[in-house]
Design an enzyme around this catalytic site. Structure first.
Site, mmCIF file in Angstrom:
data_model
loop_
_atom_site.group_PDB
_atom_site.id
_atom_site.type_symbol
_atom_site.label_atom_id
_atom_site.label_comp_id
_atom_site.label_asym_id
_atom_site.label_seq_id
_atom_site.Cartn_x
_atom_site.Cartn_y
_atom_site.Cartn_z
ATOM 1 N N ARG A 57 52.641 48.838 49.792
ATOM 2 C CA ARG A 57 52.421 47.400 50.019
ATOM 3 C C ARG A 57 51.445 47.163 51.156
ATOM 4 N NH1 ARG A 57 53.091 43.999 46.442
ATOM 5 N NH2 ARG A 57 55.247 44.607 46.113
ATOM 6 N N GLN A 74 53.286 48.462 35.861
ATOM 7 C CA GLN A 74 52.540 47.385 36.513
ATOM 8 C C GLN A 74 51.338 47.941 37.289
ATOM 9 O OE1 GLN A 74 52.825 43.969 37.113
ATOM 10 N NE2 GLN A 74 52.406 43.607 39.267
ATOM 11 N N ARG A 79 47.143 54.062 41.323
ATOM 12 C CA ARG A 79 47.644 53.838 42.687
ATOM 13 C C ARG A 79 48.838 54.730 43.030
ATOM 14 N NH1 ARG A 79 50.727 47.904 42.886
ATOM 15 N NH2 ARG A 79 52.109 48.202 41.088
ATOM 16 N N HIS A 148 42.795 45.789 44.990
ATOM 17 C CA HIS A 148 43.847 44.803 45.326
ATOM 18 C C HIS A 148 43.946 44.659 46.855
ATOM 19 C CE1 HIS A 148 47.619 42.654 45.223
ATOM 20 N NE2 HIS A 148 47.754 42.822 43.918
ATOM 21 N N ASP A 193 48.777 32.513 42.853
ATOM 22 C CA ASP A 193 48.451 33.707 42.077
ATOM 23 C C ASP A 193 47.471 33.286 40.990
ATOM 24 O OD1 ASP A 193 48.365 36.193 40.903
ATOM 25 O OD2 ASP A 193 50.523 36.340 40.518
ATOM 26 N N GLU A 251 41.021 39.805 45.707
ATOM 27 C CA GLU A 251 40.909 41.024 44.921
ATOM 28 C C GLU A 251 39.717 40.942 43.975
ATOM 29 O OE1 GLU A 251 44.794 41.231 43.010
ATOM 30 O OE2 GLU A 251 45.646 40.166 44.712
HETATM 31 O O1 TA6 Z 1 47.033 40.598 41.902
HETATM 32 C C1 TA6 Z 1 48.101 39.699 41.993
HETATM 33 C C2 TA6 Z 1 49.327 40.338 41.436
HETATM 34 O O2 TA6 Z 1 49.104 40.799 40.130
HETATM 35 C C3 TA6 Z 1 50.485 39.342 41.517
HETATM 36 O O3 TA6 Z 1 50.823 38.808 40.261
HETATM 37 C C4 TA6 Z 1 51.588 40.101 42.219
HETATM 38 O O4 TA6 Z 1 52.523 40.608 41.385
HETATM 39 C C5 TA6 Z 1 50.807 41.175 42.966
HETATM 40 O O5 TA6 Z 1 49.685 41.477 42.206
HETATM 41 C C6 TA6 Z 1 51.531 42.424 43.457
HETATM 42 O O6 TA6 Z 1 51.868 43.313 42.457
HETATM 43 P P1 TA6 Z 1 52.712 44.603 42.813
HETATM 44 O O7 TA6 Z 1 52.901 45.365 41.541
HETATM 45 O O8 TA6 Z 1 51.916 45.397 43.796
HETATM 46 O O9 TA6 Z 1 53.996 44.121 43.401
#
Ligand code: TA6
Length: 277
Positions: A57, A74, A79, A148, A193, A251
């Site tokens: 994070r 996700q 990463r 990101h 977002d 981003e």
């Molecule tokens: O880039 C924005 C996003 O996709 C948000 O929707 C939010 O979920 C964020 O990234 C963080 O994602 P993560 O998987 O790192 O918790």
């Protein structure tokens, strides 16, 4: 090379005058820190988790080959993989290269052969990352890609983002509605977002608080703007409600649609972040 938390290998890159430095983990090719004259430009959560298989994070996670949720985990897998160190240059504008290729585990979830290179360059007041994707498969594959980046801000409630006026965006906190940015300066009053389509192609550069300039390559022209706000930050083990005012994610990516890359071909995308004072 030195050891970061929980045994992860990290590299520190310092410019020739010693005024700026970057710290990057081989894990995720993850940039953790960028300082200029001892000022930290990036945000890293004090609750970040440094465990293999988990995303970190803060800093600059590399999102590839999938932005957001989907068939893959996700934000894809780049990463959470350990990259290999490639060429390093310690003269003048310093740079390093990191590489990642398919392996047994990636082929199981994403059946394509690839090679990624990230080149990180550092100079007095700017820092850039370039991602090169080489399709080593015997067919075309598709991906989305994004840097990101978590930026440190004094307070999200007074943070100002400019350069996105008149740009069309998808508002993820309002049922994914398509809207047009009517503000010259974006300010934050709640969870935000948004995916600004081709936002980087706007005639004005993207600026954070009038002194951090973010520019993406023409191949990475979408801009995501994110802050989870209080409640979501509280609900995330690696953020916490004390942290949401301290950062904004701006981003640079190619996420609005997929890049289609033919076999044997290369694709490049980059961002450059510059301090204007
Ligand atoms: O880039 C924005 C996003 O996709 C948000 O929707 C939010 O979920 C964020 O990234 C963080 O994602 P993560 O998987 O790192 O918790």
């Amino acid at each position: 090379e030195f050891e970061y938390k929980t045994g992860l290998s990290a590299l520190r890159l310092t410019n020739s005058s010693g005024s700026a430095s970057v710290e990057v983990l081989l894990y995720g090719a993850h940039v953790l820190s960028w300082t200029v004259h001892n000022k930290q430009i990036l945000f890293l959560s004090d609750k970040a988790i440094f465990e293999r298989g988990k995303a970190i994070r803060g800093g600059i996670p590399i999102v590839w080959p999938q932005f957001g949720p989907g068939p893959l985990p996700q934000h894809g897998f780049a990463r959470v993989k350990t990259w290999q160190l490639g060429k390093t240059n310690t003269n003048n504008d310093v740079s390093i290269e990191l590489h990642l290729s398919h392996d047994e585990d990636t082929l199981k979830i994403w059946p394509h052969k690839f090679n990624l290179t990230i080149t990180i360059r550092l100079s007095e007041k700017s820092f850039s990352q370039e991602l090169t994707v080489h399709n080593q498969d015997d067919q075309t594959f598709e991906f989305t890609a994004l840097f990101h980046t978590y930026f440190t801000v004094d307070n999200i409630k007074t943070t100002k983002i400019s350069g996105l006026n008149n740009v069309t965006y998808m508002d993820k906190v309002d049922e994914g509605k398509t809207k047009t940015e009517t503000n010259k300066v974006i300010e934050f009053t709640g969870e935000t977002d948004r995916v600004y389509k081709n936002g980087g192609k706007n005639s004005n550069p993207i600026l954070i608080d009038d002194y951090i300039q973010v520019i993406g390559s023409s191949t990475m022209s979408d801009i995501v703007v994110w802050n989870p706000w209080e409640e979501k930050a509280k609900g995330a083990v690696d953020i916490g409600e004390h942290n949401f005012p301290k950062f904004v994610c701006i981003e640079v990516g190619h996420v609005n649609d997929a890049v289609k890359l033919d076999k044997d071909q290369l694709w490049k995308g980059s961002q450059e972040i510059t301090l204007l004072k």
